[in-house]
Design a protein around this motif. Structure first.
Motif, mmCIF file in Angstrom:
data_model
loop_
_atom_site.group_PDB
_atom_site.id
_atom_site.type_symbol
_atom_site.label_atom_id
_atom_site.label_comp_id
_atom_site.label_asym_id
_atom_site.label_seq_id
_atom_site.Cartn_x
_atom_site.Cartn_y
_atom_site.Cartn_z
ATOM 1 N N ASN A 1 -19.935 10.075 -1.031
ATOM 2 C CA ASN A 1 -18.999 9.728 -2.106
ATOM 3 C C ASN A 1 -17.643 10.383 -1.897
ATOM 4 O O ASN A 1 -16.620 9.822 -2.259
ATOM 5 C CB ASN A 1 -19.573 10.141 -3.459
ATOM 6 N N LYS A 2 -17.643 11.583 -1.310
ATOM 7 C CA LYS A 2 -16.389 12.293 -1.076
ATOM 8 C C LYS A 2 -15.520 11.525 -0.077
ATOM 9 O O LYS A 2 -14.322 11.363 -0.287
ATOM 10 C CB LYS A 2 -16.681 13.700 -0.564
ATOM 11 N N ASN A 3 -16.125 11.046 0.998
ATOM 12 C CA ASN A 3 -15.374 10.279 1.991
ATOM 13 C C ASN A 3 -14.885 8.956 1.416
ATOM 14 O O ASN A 3 -13.786 8.495 1.730
ATOM 15 C CB ASN A 3 -16.232 10.025 3.239
ATOM 16 N N THR A 4 -15.691 8.333 0.582
ATOM 17 C CA THR A 4 -15.306 7.062 -0.021
ATOM 18 C C THR A 4 -14.120 7.256 -0.950
ATOM 19 O O THR A 4 -13.168 6.480 -0.911
ATOM 20 C CB THR A 4 -16.486 6.462 -0.805
ATOM 21 N N SER A 5 -14.128 8.286 -1.759
ATOM 22 C CA SER A 5 -13.016 8.509 -2.688
ATOM 23 C C SER A 5 -11.746 8.873 -1.928
ATOM 24 O O SER A 5 -10.650 8.465 -2.318
ATOM 25 C CB SER A 5 -13.367 9.590 -3.708
ATOM 26 N N GLN A 6 -11.863 9.602 -0.831
ATOM 27 C CA GLN A 6 -10.688 9.928 -0.022
ATOM 28 C C GLN A 6 -10.129 8.665 0.630
ATOM 29 O O GLN A 6 -8.922 8.507 0.756
ATOM 30 C CB GLN A 6 -11.037 10.968 1.035
ATOM 31 N N SER A 7 -11.025 7.777 1.038
ATOM 32 C CA SER A 7 -10.590 6.520 1.634
ATOM 33 C C SER A 7 -9.819 5.685 0.622
ATOM 34 O O SER A 7 -8.788 5.088 0.947
ATOM 35 C CB SER A 7 -11.803 5.747 2.145
ATOM 36 N N PHE A 8 -10.304 5.625 -0.631
ATOM 37 C CA PHE A 8 -9.599 4.868 -1.667
ATOM 38 C C PHE A 8 -8.254 5.504 -1.993
ATOM 39 O O PHE A 8 -7.272 4.811 -2.229
ATOM 40 C CB PHE A 8 -10.444 4.756 -2.931
ATOM 41 N N LYS A 9 -8.189 6.825 -2.001
ATOM 42 C CA LYS A 9 -6.921 7.504 -2.280
ATOM 43 C C LYS A 9 -5.915 7.223 -1.171
ATOM 44 O O LYS A 9 -4.738 7.000 -1.436
ATOM 45 C CB LYS A 9 -7.139 9.005 -2.424
ATOM 46 N N ALA A 10 -6.360 7.225 0.081
ATOM 47 C CA ALA A 10 -5.461 6.938 1.198
ATOM 48 C C ALA A 10 -4.960 5.499 1.124
ATOM 49 O O ALA A 10 -3.781 5.231 1.337
ATOM 50 C CB ALA A 10 -6.181 7.186 2.523
ATOM 51 N N ALA A 11 -5.850 4.573 0.807
ATOM 52 C CA ALA A 11 -5.443 3.170 0.683
ATOM 53 C C ALA A 11 -4.484 3.004 -0.485
ATOM 54 O O ALA A 11 -3.518 2.240 -0.404
ATOM 55 C CB ALA A 11 -6.663 2.278 0.508
ATOM 56 N N GLY A 12 -4.716 3.715 -1.560
ATOM 57 C CA GLY A 12 -3.835 3.636 -2.721
ATOM 58 C C GLY A 12 -2.452 4.162 -2.419
ATOM 59 O O GLY A 12 -1.451 3.593 -2.842
ATOM 60 N N SER A 13 -2.374 5.253 -1.663
ATOM 61 C CA SER A 13 -1.064 5.810 -1.334
ATOM 62 C C SER A 13 -0.306 4.902 -0.380
ATOM 63 O O SER A 13 0.921 4.825 -0.441
ATOM 64 C CB SER A 13 -1.205 7.209 -0.742
ATOM 65 N N GLU A 14 -1.043 4.193 0.494
ATOM 66 C CA GLU A 14 -0.381 3.229 1.381
ATOM 67 C C GLU A 14 0.206 2.079 0.566
ATOM 68 O O GLU A 14 1.317 1.623 0.836
ATOM 69 C CB GLU A 14 -1.367 2.686 2.410
ATOM 70 N N HIS A 15 -0.537 1.618 -0.436
ATOM 71 C CA HIS A 15 -0.039 0.540 -1.285
ATOM 72 C C HIS A 15 1.175 0.998 -2.083
ATOM 73 O O HIS A 15 2.128 0.230 -2.247
ATOM 74 C CB HIS A 15 -1.127 0.041 -2.238
ATOM 75 N N VAL A 16 1.159 2.219 -2.552
ATOM 76 C CA VAL A 16 2.298 2.743 -3.306
ATOM 77 C C VAL A 16 3.527 2.784 -2.412
ATOM 78 O O VAL A 16 4.625 2.408 -2.834
ATOM 79 C CB VAL A 16 1.972 4.148 -3.878
ATOM 80 N N ALA A 17 3.358 3.206 -1.170
ATOM 81 C CA ALA A 17 4.480 3.248 -0.236
ATOM 82 C C ALA A 17 5.001 1.836 0.053
ATOM 83 O O ALA A 17 6.212 1.615 0.092
ATOM 84 C CB ALA A 17 4.060 3.932 1.054
ATOM 85 N N GLU A 18 4.097 0.887 0.232
ATOM 86 C CA GLU A 18 4.509 -0.488 0.487
ATOM 87 C C GLU A 18 5.243 -1.075 -0.716
ATOM 88 O O GLU A 18 6.256 -1.759 -0.558
ATOM 89 C CB GLU A 18 3.295 -1.353 0.816
ATOM 90 N N TYR A 19 4.734 -0.818 -1.912
ATOM 91 C CA TYR A 19 5.412 -1.318 -3.109
ATOM 92 C C TYR A 19 6.779 -0.674 -3.281
ATOM 93 O O TYR A 19 7.700 -1.303 -3.795
ATOM 94 C CB TYR A 19 4.558 -1.098 -4.356
ATOM 95 N N GLY A 20 6.934 0.571 -2.841
ATOM 96 C CA GLY A 20 8.246 1.214 -2.892
ATOM 97 C C GLY A 20 9.248 0.499 -1.993
ATOM 98 O O GLY A 20 10.399 0.279 -2.370
ATOM 99 N N VAL A 21 8.815 0.120 -0.804
ATOM 100 C CA VAL A 21 9.681 -0.612 0.123
ATOM 101 C C VAL A 21 10.018 -1.984 -0.444
ATOM 102 O O VAL A 21 11.179 -2.424 -0.403
ATOM 103 C CB VAL A 21 9.007 -0.744 1.512
ATOM 104 N N ILE A 22 9.016 -2.659 -1.000
ATOM 105 C CA ILE A 22 9.243 -3.979 -1.586
ATOM 106 C C ILE A 22 10.213 -3.886 -2.759
ATOM 107 O O ILE A 22 11.118 -4.718 -2.901
ATOM 108 C CB ILE A 22 7.909 -4.619 -2.014
ATOM 109 N N LYS A 23 10.050 -2.874 -3.594
ATOM 110 C CA LYS A 23 10.943 -2.699 -4.745
ATOM 111 C C LYS A 23 12.372 -2.468 -4.275
ATOM 112 O O LYS A 23 13.316 -3.041 -4.831
ATOM 113 C CB LYS A 23 10.459 -1.528 -5.602
ATOM 114 N N HIS A 24 12.545 -1.645 -3.245
ATOM 115 C CA HIS A 24 13.873 -1.377 -2.705
ATOM 116 C C HIS A 24 14.511 -2.664 -2.179
ATOM 117 O O HIS A 24 15.685 -2.942 -2.428
ATOM 118 C CB HIS A 24 13.775 -0.328 -1.589
ATOM 119 N N ASP A 25 13.742 -3.457 -1.446
ATOM 120 C CA ASP A 25 14.252 -4.719 -0.919
ATOM 121 C C ASP A 25 14.593 -5.689 -2.039
ATOM 122 O O ASP A 25 15.602 -6.399 -1.967
ATOM 123 C CB ASP A 25 13.241 -5.358 0.029
#
Length: 65
Positions: A3-27
């Protein structure tokens, strides 16, 4: 996978999406600002041409009407 690895995987994927949405918002902000500038330029050209006829004379000279 634990469960620890799964939650870390979701957090990493979430932070990638946040970064992508930041770029999209800027554009998106950049596109909206540029469109507003283009619209203001077109309106200014329209109003100045309406009063003086400058663009009509210029196009007639350039295209030999």
């Amino acid at each position: 996978m634990s469960n620890k690895n799964t939650s870390q995987s979701f957090k990493a994927a979430g932070s990638e999406h946040v970064a992508e949405y930041g770029v999209i918002k800027h554009d998106l902000v950049k596109v909206v600002i540029l469109n507003a500038v283009y619209l203001a330029a077109i309106v200014a050209l329209y109003l100045s041409n309406k009063q003086s006829g400058f663009l009509e004379k210029w196009f007639a000279k350039v295209f030999n009407f």
